[in-house]
Motif scaffolding. Structure first.
Motif, PDB file in Angstrom:
ATOM      1  N   ASN A  32      25.154  10.418 -11.298  1.00 35.59           N
ATOM      2  CA  ASN A  32      25.596   9.772 -10.063  1.00 35.59           C
ATOM      3  C   ASN A  32      26.333   8.491 -10.431  1.00 35.59           C
ATOM      4  OD1 ASN A  32      23.630   7.658 -10.477  1.00 35.59           O
ATOM      5  ND2 ASN A  32      22.076   9.041  -9.660  1.00 35.59           N
ATOM      6  N   SER A  33      26.770   7.765  -9.427  1.00 40.78           N
ATOM      7  CA  SER A  33      27.588   6.583  -9.703  1.00 40.78           C
ATOM      8  C   SER A  33      26.827   5.512 -10.483  1.00 40.78           C
ATOM      9  CB  SER A  33      28.143   5.996  -8.409  1.00 40.78           C
ATOM     10  OG  SER A  33      27.097   5.659  -7.521  1.00 40.78           O
ATOM     11  N   ASP A  54      37.190   4.042 -13.262  1.00 41.53           N
ATOM     12  CA  ASP A  54      37.825   4.915 -12.278  1.00 41.53           C
ATOM     13  C   ASP A  54      38.335   6.213 -12.890  1.00 41.53           C
ATOM     14  OD1 ASP A  54      39.752   3.391 -13.619  1.00 41.53           O
ATOM     15  OD2 ASP A  54      41.139   3.416 -11.929  1.00 41.53           O
ATOM     16  N   PHE A  57      35.648   8.852 -12.874  1.00 39.90           N
ATOM     17  CA  PHE A  57      35.399   9.488 -11.581  1.00 39.90           C
ATOM     18  C   PHE A  57      36.447  10.551 -11.267  1.00 39.90           C
ATOM     19  CE2 PHE A  57      32.842   5.621 -10.921  1.00 39.90           C
ATOM     20  CZ  PHE A  57      31.665   6.219 -10.506  1.00 39.90           C
TER      21      PHE A  57
END
Length: 74
Positions: A32-33, A54, A57
């Protein structure tokens, strides 16, 4: 220890898996983040790099992460 080994070690530790392959996706495996932030932080410290979070992601595969780390080391 090589870049690949460091990335694999941190990846496996955070996701609690015993092995990783190039096409494994961090988020599909339960990441997860918050874990992604921890992953990038640990890699930056251990490899002495700056890694753009980024980009992880956009493509969260192990292969992409290793490639990005190699680019940051060079």
């Amino acid at each position: 220890m090589s870049v690949n080994d460091v990335v694999a070690e941190v990846w496996c530790e955070l996701l609690e898996v015993t092995s990783v392959s190039e096409d494994d996706d961090f988020f599909s495996l339960g990441g997860n983040s918050l874990l992604a932030l921890s992953l990038v932080d640990q890699l930056e410290k251990r490899l002495g790099i700056e890694f753009p979070l980024d980009s992880f992601f956009v493509d969260g595969t192990f292969g992409s992460l290793v490639e990005g780390c190699h680019a940051a080391v060079s």
